[in-house]
Design an enzyme around this catalytic site. Structure first.
Site, PDB file in Angstrom:
ATOM      1  N   TYR A  82     -10.942   2.027  11.242  1.00 32.21           N
ATOM      2  CA  TYR A  82     -10.404   1.397  10.050  1.00 32.21           C
ATOM      3  C   TYR A  82      -9.368   0.385  10.377  1.00 32.21           C
ATOM      4  O   TYR A  82      -8.372   0.726  11.373  1.00 32.21           O
ATOM      5  CB  TYR A  82      -9.672   2.554   9.174  1.00 32.21           C
ATOM      6  CG  TYR A  82      -8.901   1.838   7.800  1.00 32.21           C
ATOM      7  CD1 TYR A  82      -9.522   1.298   6.742  1.00 32.21           C
ATOM      8  CD2 TYR A  82      -7.500   1.424   7.900  1.00 32.21           C
ATOM      9  CE1 TYR A  82      -8.962   0.607   5.816  1.00 32.21           C
ATOM     10  CE2 TYR A  82      -6.776   0.927   6.994  1.00 32.21           C
ATOM     11  CZ  TYR A  82      -7.598   0.516   5.869  1.00 32.21           C
ATOM     12  OH  TYR A  82      -6.905  -0.220   4.896  1.00 32.21           O
ATOM     13  N   TYR A 136      -6.712   2.413  -4.308  1.00 36.73           N
ATOM     14  CA  TYR A 136      -8.041   3.715  -3.876  1.00 36.73           C
ATOM     15  C   TYR A 136      -8.289   4.631  -4.997  1.00 36.73           C
ATOM     16  O   TYR A 136      -8.422   5.667  -4.799  1.00 36.73           O
ATOM     17  CB  TYR A 136      -7.792   4.220  -2.763  1.00 36.73           C
ATOM     18  CG  TYR A 136      -7.569   3.322  -1.401  1.00 36.73           C
ATOM     19  CD1 TYR A 136      -8.404   2.588  -0.894  1.00 36.73           C
ATOM     20  CD2 TYR A 136      -6.184   3.529  -0.842  1.00 36.73           C
ATOM     21  CE1 TYR A 136      -8.116   1.914   0.109  1.00 36.73           C
ATOM     22  CE2 TYR A 136      -5.775   2.862   0.257  1.00 36.73           C
ATOM     23  CZ  TYR A 136      -6.988   1.924   0.830  1.00 36.73           C
ATOM     24  OH  TYR A 136      -6.285   0.954   1.745  1.00 36.73           O
ATOM     25  N   LYS A 175       3.065  -0.162   9.741  1.00 37.88           N
ATOM     26  CA  LYS A 175       3.320   1.180   9.366  1.00 37.88           C
ATOM     27  C   LYS A 175       4.566   1.447   9.645  1.00 37.88           C
ATOM     28  O   LYS A 175       5.678   1.338   8.883  1.00 37.88           O
ATOM     29  CB  LYS A 175       2.174   2.079   9.761  1.00 37.88           C
ATOM     30  CG  LYS A 175       0.844   1.666   9.132  1.00 37.88           C
ATOM     31  CD  LYS A 175       0.338   2.925   8.077  1.00 37.88           C
ATOM     32  CE  LYS A 175      -0.776   2.392   7.225  1.00 37.88           C
ATOM     33  NZ  LYS A 175      -2.051   2.562   7.722  1.00 37.88           N
ATOM     34  N   ASP A 185      -5.490  -1.565  17.983  1.00 37.82           N
ATOM     35  CA  ASP A 185      -4.573  -1.389  16.588  1.00 37.82           C
ATOM     36  C   ASP A 185      -3.821  -0.292  16.509  1.00 37.82           C
ATOM     37  O   ASP A 185      -4.457   0.675  16.310  1.00 37.82           O
ATOM     38  CB  ASP A 185      -5.706  -1.418  15.776  1.00 37.82           C
ATOM     39  CG  ASP A 185      -5.060  -1.443  14.285  1.00 37.82           C
ATOM     40  OD1 ASP A 185      -4.034  -1.192  14.049  1.00 37.82           O
ATOM     41  OD2 ASP A 185      -5.813  -1.495  13.368  1.00 37.82           O
TER      42      ASP A 185
HETATM   43  C1  LIG Z   1      -2.813   1.105   7.583  1.00 38.13           C
HETATM   44  C2  LIG Z   1      -3.703   0.433   8.804  1.00 38.13           C
HETATM   45  C3  LIG Z   1      -4.070  -1.033   8.608  1.00 38.13           C
HETATM   46  C4  LIG Z   1      -3.637  -1.820   7.571  1.00 38.13           C
HETATM   47  O1  LIG Z   1      -2.313  -1.952   7.281  1.00 38.13           O
HETATM   48  P1  LIG Z   1      -1.724  -2.338   5.706  1.00 38.13           P
HETATM   49  O2  LIG Z   1      -0.316  -2.541   5.814  1.00 38.13           O
HETATM   50  O3  LIG Z   1      -2.143  -1.392   4.726  1.00 38.13           O
HETATM   51  O4  LIG Z   1      -2.427  -3.551   5.481  1.00 38.13           O
HETATM   52  C5  LIG Z   1      -4.557  -1.455   9.915  1.00 38.13           C
HETATM   53  N1  LIG Z   1      -5.146  -0.624  10.843  1.00 38.13           N
HETATM   54  C6  LIG Z   1      -4.870   0.636  11.072  1.00 38.13           C
HETATM   55  C7  LIG Z   1      -5.086   1.391  12.173  1.00 38.13           C
HETATM   56  C8  LIG Z   1      -3.867   1.119   9.830  1.00 38.13           C
HETATM   57  O5  LIG Z   1      -3.847   2.795   9.856  1.00 38.13           O
END
Ligand SMILES: *Cc1c(COP(=O)(O)O)cnc(C)c1O
Length: 433
Positions: free
Chosen positions: A159, A31, A282, A253
């Site tokens: 996202y 980024y 994460k 998610d």
């Molecule tokens: C960070 C994130 C992703 C992507 O995860 P990566 O490990 O960076 O590929 C997908 N969804 C959410 C809600 C996120 O915070």
């Protein structure tokens, strides 16, 4: 160590270490506009909520390395678990072979999660965990002979990752992926049902395209990386209700919100919603090693049980279920079980509310909001390189993006360090707006 001078980030520091200067012409940062990107800070160690820099300075980490470091850096329990596993077996393929850490982690995740979210598919990154969820949802319908359901409905402000399928379900105008609009598959990206009219609109879209849409996906309660926007448990329940009513697969998610970040173990718990598929990543390993998981309900899993080999889920990341990463995740779950992480999140929430409140009403401040261990100051606009430099000068690592200054500290951060973060956030905003 060279002699003290102004570093490119503006802090008073010694010359950067040789490896940084030598590697700089070869690295491509995330980024970042590489023409103007400030030289990054060399980190040579980290403990709890503090980063140790190559020049001897320390920074208080308000970001927790993209909110992964739940228990602080270098937690001895996780470090020892990974070291032990390294002696036993660092990795073995999950195709046809098994190891204890992955199987134990799958069983434990199923127990941590509500309902019958029982089947765990491992991958290495959140984006891939979401890709797998989308694939599961589409193939679930294909396996039942419903061939047209290849679309996904997601929400503005969301996202879900940086890969092509996940970019297509991110907010289409947030700037991060807008450039690729024409190259991405067209999906339904709609308003969150925050009121009756938007709820009707959502239901109408789902009804009209019931034969086209495989799944509804949302980040529960907090839309993270696209702007740190919050929505209510009621809004999440409306989404779940609409998905159920129209026979959609509901994907949550929880890659950002999972593992206590919003104040409960998972955000879905605050709305009493149980999805068909949940994505985790994460903080899953406490910020130690890359690992993600897509966890499916029995209903989704059973949709793949068949005498037809073509009905199997054809996916298999090379390093899936890596033993070191699973050992770190198991150790992290130990800590979530035996340390007061929910109380830590509540303590941080109180401190963030008190500490960030003075920013409300400052010129250029659009909103101040806190949920769990997430604190946000939303501005009219900001110059992120300038702000990052100012934070570093105050001894704090904060990484603003878009028009957002936020903190997502480790749950183990001390009260004094937390106060320094909130003071720095308010002061920097006051100085620059
Ligand atoms: C960070 C994130 C992703 C992507 O995860 P990566 O490990 O960076 O590929 C997908 N969804 C959410 C809600 C996120 O915070």
């Amino acid at each position: 160590m060279g002699k003290a001078r102004r570093s490119p980030d503006g802090g008073l520091s010694t010359a950067p270490p040789a490896w940084l200067a030598q590697g700089w012409p070869h690295i491509w940062l995330p980024y970042a506009q590489m023409k103007t990107a400030p030289a990054p800070l060399a980190v040579v160690g980290a403990k709890n909520a503090r980063l140790k820099l190559g020049d001897g300075r320390e920074l208080i980490d308000g970001v927790a390395s993209w909110w992964t470091v739940a228990h602080g850096y270098d937690h001895p329990h996780i470090r020892e678990a990974v070291a032990r596993q390294l002696e036993v077996l660092p990795h073995v393929m999950l195709g046809g072979l098994a190891h204890e850490q992955a199987y134990t982690l799958a069983r434990r995740l199923a127990r941590f999660l509500p309902g019958d979210l029982n089947r765990v598919f491992f991958s290495d990154s959140g984006s891939v965990a979401v890709e797998v969820a989308l694939k599961m949802a589409m193939q679930f319908w294909l396996n039942r002979g419903e061939r047209g359901r290849t679309k996904i409905l997601s929400f503005k402000g969301g996202y879900h990752g940086d890969t092509f399928a996940t970019m297509a379900i991110c907010d289409p105008d947030d700037g991060m992926h807008a450039l690729f609009k024409g190259a991405l598959s067209e999906q339904f990206v709609v308003d969150l049902p925050t009121d009756a009219a938007k709820t009707d609109a959502l239901n109408r879209t789902l009804a009209r395209h019931a034969r086209d849409i495989a799944a509804v996906i949302v980040e529960p309660l907090v839309q993270g990386a696209a702007g740190m926007k919050f929505h209510s448990a009621e809004t999440l329940r409306r989404i779940a209700d609409a998905a159920r009513r129209h026979g959609m697969i509901l994907i949550l998610d929880e890659i950002f919100t999972g593992f206590a970040r919003t104040g409960t173990m998972f955000a879905m718990g605050q709305a009493g919603v149980v999805p068909d598929i949940v994505c985790l990543g994460k903080a899953l390993t406490g910020g130690t090693l890359p690992l993600a998981a897509t966890v499916a309900s029995e209903r989704v899993f059973e949709g793949f049980l068949s005498d037809d080999p073509a009905a199997a889920l054809m996916h298999g990341p090379t390093y899936m279920g890596n033993a070191l990463a699973c050992a770190a995740a198991n150790a992290s779950l130990d800590l979530f079980e035996r340390e007061p992480r929910i109380a830590d999140a509540a303590r941080i929430e109180t401190a963030l509310r008190r500490g960030l409140e003075p920013a409300r009403g400052l010129a250029g401040v659009r909103d101040v909001r806190v949920k769990g261990a997430i604190g946000v100051i939303e501005l009219e606009k900001l110059d992120r390189n300038d702000l990052r430099r100012r934070f570093i000068e105050k001894g704090v690592w904060i990484r603003p993006f878009a028009n957002i200054v936020y903190t997502t500290p480790p749950f183990t951060i001390g009260d004094a360090d937390l106060a320094k973060i909130t003071t720095a956030m308010v002061d920097v905003v006051r100085e620059t707006t």
